[in-house]
Design a protein around this motif. Structure first.
Motif, short mmCIF file in Angstrom:
data_model
loop_
_atom_site.label_atom_id
_atom_site.label_comp_id
_atom_site.label_asym_id
_atom_site.label_seq_id
_atom_site.Cartn_x
_atom_site.Cartn_y
_atom_site.Cartn_z
N ALA A 4 -73.13 -2.23 11.40
CA ALA A 4 -72.84 -1.00 12.15
C ALA A 4 -74.10 -0.44 12.79
CB ALA A 4 -72.20 0.04 11.24
N GLY A 5 -75.19 -0.44 12.03
CA GLY A 5 -76.45 0.10 12.56
C GLY A 5 -76.96 -0.67 13.75
N TYR A 6 -76.95 -1.99 13.67
CA TYR A 6 -77.42 -2.82 14.78
C TYR A 6 -76.52 -2.65 16.00
CZ TYR A 6 -81.45 -5.64 13.52
OH TYR A 6 -82.73 -6.06 13.26
N PHE A 7 -75.22 -2.66 15.77
CA PHE A 7 -74.28 -2.55 16.88
C PHE A 7 -74.44 -1.21 17.58
CE2 PHE A 7 -69.99 -3.48 18.75
CZ PHE A 7 -70.24 -4.80 19.07
N ALA A 8 -74.62 -0.14 16.79
CA ALA A 8 -74.80 1.19 17.36
C ALA A 8 -76.11 1.28 18.12
CB ALA A 8 -74.76 2.23 16.25
N ALA A 9 -77.18 0.72 17.55
CA ALA A 9 -78.49 0.78 18.21
C ALA A 9 -78.46 0.05 19.54
CB ALA A 9 -79.55 0.18 17.28
N PHE B 163 -83.53 -6.55 20.59
CA PHE B 163 -84.88 -6.69 21.15
C PHE B 163 -84.86 -6.54 22.68
CE2 PHE B 163 -88.07 -9.48 23.12
CZ PHE B 163 -89.23 -8.92 22.61
N GLU B 164 -83.90 -7.23 23.32
CA GLU B 164 -83.84 -7.18 24.78
C GLU B 164 -83.50 -5.77 25.29
OE1 GLU B 164 -81.42 -10.22 26.47
OE2 GLU B 164 -82.67 -11.85 25.68
N ALA B 165 -82.75 -5.01 24.49
CA ALA B 165 -82.39 -3.65 24.91
C ALA B 165 -83.53 -2.66 24.64
CB ALA B 165 -81.13 -3.20 24.19
N GLY B 166 -84.55 -3.13 23.93
CA GLY B 166 -85.69 -2.26 23.66
C GLY B 166 -85.61 -1.50 22.35
N VAL B 167 -84.70 -1.89 21.46
CA VAL B 167 -84.60 -1.22 20.16
C VAL B 167 -85.84 -1.56 19.33
CG1 VAL B 167 -83.28 -1.02 18.01
CG2 VAL B 167 -82.08 -1.31 20.19
#
Length: 414
Positions: free
Chosen positions: A11-16, A122-126
């Motif tokens: 959930a955390g990764y998907f939300a981020a 990573f690609e989204a800049g998280v």
């Protein structure tokens, strides 16, 4: 805008990712308490990752949640199982459907899902930080201040809690004004103290009807595949029944009466006629050695032994009383549950943040503006088969897209 996501699970990764992709100007930081994020994804489905379930009608899908189905009904009209399939497909991960409806990556490896999530974060800049446990969260006039276990202070405009069913996550939510439904285990096996039954370990029944008998209430019931184990009973029907009966069984200290119909497709009268026909047609055959119903031979012999019918007894020797007892045992066997087992390495808990305190259109707190939730920290749990991951994807996607949609100043005016 600074956004912090606490919890490096599904959930955390998907939300981020959703937050970073939809709000590219925001700085999104994901904090994971351990050194290894996505650990539950790694072990799920025996290491294959049961991503979701092939049911693409939200109204039907949400029937698989003992707690949270009503709240998820609207949420899944915005992001449901088909959207999950498309999301991963658009990012190069194809999913396949198994006969029971479970969906896995075609690689049969959870690493495929982990690599996809980590790559697109990573690609989204998280900014992903591991070994970054959060000890304290405080509401400020401009947002939130987090104190890490290391003593480091972090400030953010928006906060998303996706800590699973951990005690720390519940404590943080409570400190920000939320109520917690007490967490108790869900999805577990039943310990049955019957040594003869346990000797059948490995025997599976394709379809059995299981009922938890509850005083002065309608029994809880599930029908499906059942597996006999060295400690008692497992299999899909057992796990589903444990989920629906999670709170009742917890309150009873996992001591309860279970009733099993080994032949749910045959009503007692039909079964009586079938057994009488066998008695007439094969009078000299041994009852013990000749199983006339659709059950594994070892299970049939166990049931005959349980009735104290001698192995050499012929069908012609079966009395009316014994016939009635056999029909009752085939359709209403009773066992005492004495404790619970653990379902592999996967842990599902019912309990968490009370759903009425969360706006499921945005996943924002109704108690604390700027605070969002996703995943198992909420009082939502599904049966086995990909349903728990789907609630993580759904709530994570909605929370991530919503979290920066309103300016912080406006949020504080609510």
């Amino acid at each position: 805008m600074k956004i912090v996501v606490v919890g490096g699970g599904a959930a955390g990764y998907f939300a981020a990712i959703a937050a970073a992709e939809n709000h590219p100007r925001a700085q999104v930081t994901l904090l994971e308490a351990t050194r290894h994020p996505l650990s539950k994804v790694r072990v799920s489905g025996g290491g294959r990752c049961n991503v979701t379930h092939a049911c693409f009608e939200p109204a039907a899908f949400v029937q698989n949640y003992p707690r949270g189905s009503k709240a998820l009904r609207g949420a899944m009209t915005r992001f449901q199982a088909q959207d999950t399939v498309n999301w991963f497909g658009d990012r190069g991960v194809a999913l396949k459907i198994e006969p029971d409806g479970r969906m896995f990556p075609t690689t049969d490896s959870s690493e495929t899902i982990i690599n996809c999530l980590t790559r697109f974060a990573f690609e989204a800049g998280v900014i992903v930080r591991t070994s970054a446990a959060v000890e304290v969260v405080e509401r400020t006039t401009s947002g939130f201040e987090l104190t890490l276990k290391s003593g480091e202070l972090l400030k953010c405009d928006r906060l998303l809690l996706a800590t699973g069913s951990s005690a720390i996550g519940h404590r943080l939510a409570q400190s920000l004004g939320h109520s917690i439904e007490p967490p108790v285990p869900s999805l577990f096996t039943f310990n049955i103290l019957d040594s003869q039954l346990r000797e059948l370990a490995g025997v599976a029944v394709e379809t059995a009807q299981m009922k938890l008998l509850i005083s002065n209430q309608k029994p809880l019931e599930q029908t499906g595949a059942l597996l006999i184990t060295h400690w008692g009973l497992s299999g899909p029907a057992t796990l589903k029944l444990s989920a629906w009966g999670a709170r009742f069984l917890h309150d009873q200290h996992y001591q309860a009466t279970l009733q099993i119909n080994w032949l749910p497709n045959d009503n007692p009268e039909k079964l009586r006629q079938e057994l009488l026909a066998v008695k007439a047609q094969l009078p000299k055959r041994s009852i013990f050695a000749n199983c006339p119903v659709m059950l594994p031979r070892r299970l049939w012999q166990y049931l005959i032994t349980k009735l104290e019918i001698a192995p050499e007894t012929r069908w012609s020797d079966l009395s009316k009383k014994q016939l009635n007892q056999l029909i009752e045992l085939l359709t209403q066997s009773r066992y005492e549950i004495h404790g619970k087992g653990v379902f592999k390495e996967e842990f599902v808990t019912c309990g968490g943040v009370r759903l009425k305190e969360v706006d499921f259109k945005t996943m924002e707190s109704r108690c604390c503006p700027g605070l969002f939730f996703a995943g198992e920290i909420l009082d939502i749990d599904g049966v086995t088969g990909g349903f728990n991951f789907q609630s993580a994807w759904t709530t994570g996607w909605i929370a991530g897209r919503s979290i920066a949609a309103i300016e912080p100043a406006l949020a504080l005016q609510k």
